[in-house]
Scaffold this motif. Sequence first.
Motif, PDB file in Angstrom:
ATOM      1  N   LEU A 252     118.656  49.011 123.749  1.00 27.67           N
ATOM      2  CA  LEU A 252     119.223  50.156 123.035  1.00 27.67           C
ATOM      3  C   LEU A 252     118.427  51.431 123.311  1.00 27.67           C
ATOM      4  CD1 LEU A 252     121.218  51.307 120.952  1.00 27.67           C
ATOM      5  CD2 LEU A 252     119.627  50.574 119.159  1.00 27.67           C
ATOM      6  N   VAL A 253     117.109  51.328 123.306  1.00 28.69           N
ATOM      7  CA  VAL A 253     116.261  52.496 123.596  1.00 28.69           C
ATOM      8  C   VAL A 253     116.467  52.951 125.037  1.00 28.69           C
ATOM      9  CG1 VAL A 253     113.873  53.314 123.759  1.00 28.69           C
ATOM     10  CG2 VAL A 253     114.567  51.839 121.856  1.00 28.69           C
ATOM     11  N   PHE A 254     116.585  52.000 125.938  1.00 24.55           N
ATOM     12  CA  PHE A 254     116.824  52.342 127.338  1.00 24.55           C
ATOM     13  C   PHE A 254     118.164  53.061 127.500  1.00 24.55           C
ATOM     14  CE2 PHE A 254     118.609  51.131 131.514  1.00 24.55           C
ATOM     15  CZ  PHE A 254     117.694  51.783 132.340  1.00 24.55           C
ATOM     16  N   GLY A 255     119.161  52.668 126.731  1.00 24.65           N
ATOM     17  CA  GLY A 255     120.456  53.348 126.793  1.00 24.65           C
ATOM     18  C   GLY A 255     120.374  54.780 126.302  1.00 24.65           C
ATOM     19  N   LEU A 256     119.565  55.011 125.255  1.00 23.50           N
ATOM     20  CA  LEU A 256     119.386  56.385 124.764  1.00 23.50           C
ATOM     21  C   LEU A 256     118.683  57.249 125.806  1.00 23.50           C
ATOM     22  CD1 LEU A 256     118.364  55.644 121.051  1.00 23.50           C
ATOM     23  CD2 LEU A 256     120.608  56.369 121.917  1.00 23.50           C
ATOM     24  N   VAL A 257     117.702  56.671 126.490  1.00 26.35           N
ATOM     25  CA  VAL A 257     116.999  57.420 127.536  1.00 26.35           C
ATOM     26  C   VAL A 257     117.919  57.684 128.723  1.00 26.35           C
ATOM     27  CG1 VAL A 257     115.059  57.347 129.161  1.00 26.35           C
ATOM     28  CG2 VAL A 257     114.759  56.528 126.812  1.00 26.35           C
ATOM     29  N   TYR A 270     121.806  50.047 134.025  1.00 18.84           N
ATOM     30  CA  TYR A 270     122.042  49.838 132.592  1.00 18.84           C
ATOM     31  C   TYR A 270     123.125  48.780 132.355  1.00 18.84           C
ATOM     32  CZ  TYR A 270     123.336  50.854 127.761  1.00 18.84           C
ATOM     33  OH  TYR A 270     123.620  50.753 126.426  1.00 18.84           O
ATOM     34  N   ALA A 271     124.225  48.863 133.083  1.00 24.92           N
ATOM     35  CA  ALA A 271     125.316  47.904 132.905  1.00 24.92           C
ATOM     36  C   ALA A 271     124.915  46.501 133.350  1.00 24.92           C
ATOM     37  CB  ALA A 271     126.550  48.379 133.671  1.00 24.92           C
ATOM     38  N   SER A 272     124.124  46.408 134.407  1.00 25.15           N
ATOM     39  CA  SER A 272     123.684  45.087 134.873  1.00 25.15           C
ATOM     40  C   SER A 272     122.779  44.414 133.854  1.00 25.15           C
ATOM     41  CB  SER A 272     122.957  45.231 136.218  1.00 25.15           C
ATOM     42  OG  SER A 272     123.802  45.803 137.186  1.00 25.15           O
ATOM     43  N   ILE A 273     121.847  45.182 133.283  1.00 23.94           N
ATOM     44  CA  ILE A 273     120.972  44.616 132.245  1.00 23.94           C
ATOM     45  C   ILE A 273     121.796  44.185 131.034  1.00 23.94           C
ATOM     46  CG2 ILE A 273     119.088  45.129 130.657  1.00 23.94           C
ATOM     47  CD1 ILE A 273     117.958  47.022 132.744  1.00 23.94           C
ATOM     48  N   GLY A 274     122.770  45.010 130.659  1.00 28.57           N
ATOM     49  CA  GLY A 274     123.612  44.653 129.520  1.00 28.57           C
ATOM     50  C   GLY A 274     124.414  43.387 129.759  1.00 28.57           C
TER      51      GLY A 274
END
Length: 331
Positions: A252-257, A270-274
């Motif tokens: 979640l923090v990585f998505g905000l960044v 981001y999508a791959s990690i998710g």
Amino acid sequence: MSWQVPPQEPPPAGFYPGQQGPQPGFYPGQNNPGQGYPGQGYPGQGYPGYPPQGGGYPPQGGYPSQGGFPPQPGFPGAPGGAPFIQPRPEMYGGVHDAEDPLAGTGGFEFSDKSIRRGFIRKVYSILMLQLLVTFGFISIFVFNENTKLWARQNVWITYVALGVTVVTMLVIACCGEVRRKAPMNFILLGVFTLAESFLMGVISSFHQGEAVFMAVGITAVVCLALTLFAFQTKWDFTMMGGILLVAAVVFLVFGLVAMFFPGKTMTLVYASIGAVLFSVYLIYDTQMMIGGNHKYSISPEEYIFAALNIYMDIINIFMYILTIIGASSRD
């Protein structure tokens, strides 16, 4: 004319207890042990424990101070006899009753497995209905241009659907009494599914139809493979709850960044990690539903909560796979 009561004859000797004692031959085998009941008959002095002839019943002086008859040798529980064994249900045959876990050999194990199988069938039945509704919404938004145009012109309804999704999800997740009480739990889950399906339809409308159905196919294959893996593997993923929670917070923090560094590469990462994170969550929630030898499991009463968890895992996997496909096809 007067009525006269006929004279009563006195009862025979031994008729009343203590009168004169039992008469010869009164008890079987008393005078002749070979007669009367099979075997040697009763002793010559009457039934066991009775006083000798002429003493009447009970003997003078009352009953013995110990009270009642003493236990006979050989009787279970008596001194010198067999030990007294408390009867167990398994001693009466292998009757298995799902309502009574002690009714039969291995009754608890059989009951737990039968209840868990019914619980799994119920969860997947609800899940299939949710996915059918969601797939229907996605198809309408992808292939119907009027619906797609209407959704883009009325953005407010998208925010309403998002608010309904968040509220109903929090109510189901936090209010245990509500999600266990029918029909309120089905109503809340139905409202949540409709709102989430509308959001998935709006998101899918921004992608090409080929990309959407490619994402649907990949999601179906991935989820089926992960489900079979969760059912067959000996690894216990239910012990990873704390690790997955920390990973979700970091994600979640990585998505905000990532919002401040837009770009194709950042979107793909981001999508791959998710997709990977929620794939592990799917295994975790599936094993929580299966129960059995896993350390943690969901109660069979929580079928709504279990269906909600697995549904959200599949939806997130689909959304991130669609994002990967969309970002990859972008120039």
